[in-house]
Scaffold this motif. Structure first.
Motif: not given
Length: 175
Positions: A12-21, A59-64
């Protein structure tokens, strides 16, 4: 083969950390703080992994989680920021380094105008139009009703168009 909790979080970090940042950075406008909140997002996801019941995408859960951590950050630092802004005669309006947020030259105007909108408008545009979340996912991330997301987006788009014109940028039908 079933992934372990650690493997899932790493993936999840590899896939979504950039967008979350990027999402957090547009809210806090401080790269170091955005990095810290991004890492805190994944630590919290790891600690509460068992509460993720896959009712939405990871991704939704991480963005929340990221959104909630950002709100908590603003609550904790509100009085500090008010005092700093009051004491500071000049606020830093400098651009963030290009490589940090990887904006295309044509997107810079959009982000500049976006920063001047109400926070709710900015969040909805970032999540719906830039990150590509559905109305349902956006509602879950922001803990709003779907109708609130729709009505806020309905008001946010014209507000952004108006801000682009006010800032002297040519409006193109890209939104």
């Amino acid at each position: 083969m079933i992934n372990t909790k650690k493997e899932d979080i790493e993936c999840w970090y590899d896939n979504h950390s950039d967008a979350i940042l990027k999402f957090i950075l547009m809210l806090v406008k401080d790269y170091q703080q955005a990095e810290d909140l991004t890492h805190e997002t994944f630590v919290k996801a790891y600690l509460h992994y068992d509460s993720f019941h896959q009712q939405s995408s990871e991704k939704t859960w991480l963005f929340r989680i990221a959104h909630n951590l950002t709100i908590d950050y603003f609550r904790r630092h509100r009085s500090i920021n008010l005092l700093r802004d009051f004491l500071s005669s000049k606020r830093d309006e400098g651009r963030l380094p290009q490589e940090m947020i990887e904006l295309k030259e044509t997107s810079a105007e959009l982000y500049s105008s976006l920063e001047k909108l109400k926070e709710a408008y900015r969040k909805v545009i970032l999540l719906r139009k830039i990150q590509g979340f559905s109305v349902t996912d956006t509602a879950n991330i922001l803990d709003w009703s779907e109708s609130k997301v729709k009505s806020t987006q309905f008001r946010a788009i014209p507000a952004l168009k108006k801000q682009l014109v006010k800032d002297g940028y040519v409006y193109e039908k890209t939104i």
